[in-house]
Scaffold this active site. Structure first.
Site, short mmCIF file in Angstrom:
data_model
loop_
_atom_site.label_atom_id
_atom_site.label_comp_id
_atom_site.label_asym_id
_atom_site.label_seq_id
_atom_site.Cartn_x
_atom_site.Cartn_y
_atom_site.Cartn_z
N GLY A 128 29.93 26.54 48.18
CA GLY A 128 30.64 25.45 47.53
C GLY A 128 29.87 24.59 46.56
O GLY A 128 30.48 23.75 45.88
N GLU A 187 26.59 30.39 52.14
CA GLU A 187 27.44 31.40 51.48
C GLU A 187 27.75 31.00 50.05
O GLU A 187 28.91 30.81 49.68
CB GLU A 187 28.77 31.53 52.24
CG GLU A 187 28.64 31.90 53.70
CD GLU A 187 29.98 31.75 54.44
OE1 GLU A 187 30.94 31.18 53.88
OE2 GLU A 187 30.05 32.21 55.58
N CYS A 197 52.59 35.69 27.05
CA CYS A 197 53.83 34.97 26.75
C CYS A 197 54.11 33.83 27.72
O CYS A 197 55.12 33.84 28.43
CB CYS A 197 54.98 35.96 26.76
SG CYS A 197 54.66 37.32 25.66
N TYR A 218 34.48 34.01 39.61
CA TYR A 218 35.94 33.86 39.62
C TYR A 218 36.56 34.12 38.25
O TYR A 218 37.57 33.55 37.89
CB TYR A 218 36.33 32.47 40.16
CG TYR A 218 35.70 32.17 41.50
CD1 TYR A 218 36.07 32.90 42.63
CD2 TYR A 218 34.69 31.21 41.63
CE1 TYR A 218 35.47 32.66 43.86
CE2 TYR A 218 34.09 30.96 42.87
CZ TYR A 218 34.49 31.69 43.97
OH TYR A 218 33.89 31.45 45.18
#
Ligand code: LLP
Length: 421
Positions: A239, A275, A346, A375
């Site tokens: 994080g 992590e 679109c 990500y």
């Protein structure tokens, strides 16, 4: 710091000119710097150096096999959240005893796969999951090493979609109920309790929520030990945030994060696991795109790129900011103008940036999205039948395509039309 710098007026990834890669693979594409991945990993190694620890790279941030191999060669463990991720980690050569299985909805098939293939620990998130895991382990004649992910009810002060440590979030077992859950776990035949897990969210730019959560974990460690449990490992999640807007963001450094860990849980005699995903991968990657058109709208100009929200969804999904820079270095003092930077999909949501200052750009000019290594490719889709874009890895003066662009035929042939239609 990363390894994407202008040299002789051209943006480079380490020693390779981005424009050379563009010529070789076409746009859009992702490009990663191996040296930057390594550097970011080492920052965590240094931050935790005096503690018994394992850095388990959260592969959800970027799970390309080449990246996993690079991380594994550094000695990293891997945090996985699905059977597919487990299989990829193993395919990249990561031994089972360096793989941690996280996630709120592990299936029985996934548990079986990991128990058979080898696993360091499961981070269990609910009582029903404990029972299922015990059953599967017992049926295989094995014992599953576990931590329980506790939800400390701490506000991570990040985007609501990526905050996970409040009681209203689906994650973990409420910390107030943890002692009962551990009692239950200890009584199950297929379970071996080894520690505690916590993860409060992603893109944290303030250390206070970590301090609060880890302090609660330390208290819980004492309580659980006095209840007779073995707590020898603390998984503190990931994080830690990264600077997305280089000009005005300075999130805490891994060393400062390490200090918080040392201060809160450093004297418990536990092995520490973390992590991290984004901090390792995020600023180790760019997405490179070409301008298709510059369109003059009503009171507003649109820079229309060949990359779109399906390739990098973060701006559409989290209102995320990515710095976007020209690949050819603008001359100093050149006049900039405000443009909206958009893709061809679109939907109006297919907007990367509104009213962004950019130097003059036109058709075929290349731009690079910074901080796109985490990500980015991992969350891409083929919406609007736009094939997944390639990924390229640079190391020094070499580069290689580590995932090629599928052909239209490959994309089409994944669908099948039933005979009876
Ligand atoms: N561990 C667990 C249990 C997680 O759920 C996550 C991220 C991590 C570690 C890694 O967190 P990191 O160090 O990368 O912040 N797609 C979003 C981010 C989602 C994060 C989900 N969990 C984005 O693009 O911002």
């Amino acid at each position: 710091m990363d390894h994407f710098l202008y040299r002789d007026g051209q943006l480079h990834a380490e020693d390779v000119a981005i424009s050379d890669i563009a010529r070789a693979v076409g746009t859009p594409f992702y490009v990663y710097s191996a040296a930057t991945f390594r550097r970011h990993y080492r920052l965590f190694e240094e931050a935790l150096a005096d503690m018994d620890h394992l850095i388990c790279y959260a592969m959800k941030a970027n799970g390309n096999l080449a990246i996993l191999k690079l991380m594994a060669d550094l000695g990293a463990g891997i945090d996985v959240v699905s059977g597919g991720e487990y299989a990829k980690a193993r395919a990249a050569g990561v031994p089972g005893d360096r793989i941690v299985f996280s996630g709120v909805g592990k299936t029985r098939e996934e548990m079986q796969m990991a128990l058979n293939g080898g696993i360091r620990q499961f981070n269990v998130e609910s009582e029903p999951e404990l029972i299922a895991l015990s059953q599967i382990a017992t049926s295989l004649g094995k014992t599953a090493p576990i931590t329980i992910r506790v939800n400390p009810d701490v506000d991570a002060k990040t985007h609501a979609k990526i905050a996970t440590g409040k009681s209203e979030n689906k994650f973990g077992i409420p910390i107030a109920k943890a002692r009962e859950a551990y009692r239950q776990a200890a009584a199950l035949p297929g379970i071996e309790v080894i520690g505690i897990d916590v993860h409060i969210g992603s893109q944290l730019t303030d250390l206070t929520p970590y301090e609060a959560a880890f302090t609660k974990v330390a208290e819980l460690t004492h309580q659980l030990r006095s209840d007779g449990h073995t707590i020898k490992r603390l998984d503190l999640g990931g994080g830690l945030g990264i600077p997305y807007a280089r000009s005005n963001e300075a999130p805490p450094l891994p060393l400062e994060y390490g200090d918080v860990i040392r201060r809160t849980v450093g004297d418990l005699g536990c092995e520490i696991e973390i992590e991290p995903g984004r901090l390792i991968a995020g600023n180790a990657g760019l997405m490179v795109s070409s301008v298709i058109y510059l369109k003059h709208g009503e009171g507003r100009d649109f820079l229309i790129l060949d990359a779109a929200m399906n390739d990098l969804i973060r701006p559409a999904m989290y209102e995320a900011h990515h710095d976007i820079i020209p690949v050819a270095e603008p001359s100093p003092g050149i006049e900039q103008s405000l443009v909206d930077i958009v893709g061809p999909v679109c939907e109006s949501g297919d907007t990367f940036a509104r009213q962004r200052h950019m130097p003059p750009l036109g058709a075929d000019d290349l731009v690079a999205f910074r901080s796109a290594g985490a990500y980015g490719a991992a969350m891409a889709s083929e919406y609007n039948a736009r094939p997944l874009i390639p990924e390229v890895l640079v190391q020094g003066d070499q580069f290689a395509v580590i995932r090629r662009r599928p052909t239209f035929d490959e994309m089409i042939n994944r669908d099948t039309v039933p005979e009876w239609l």
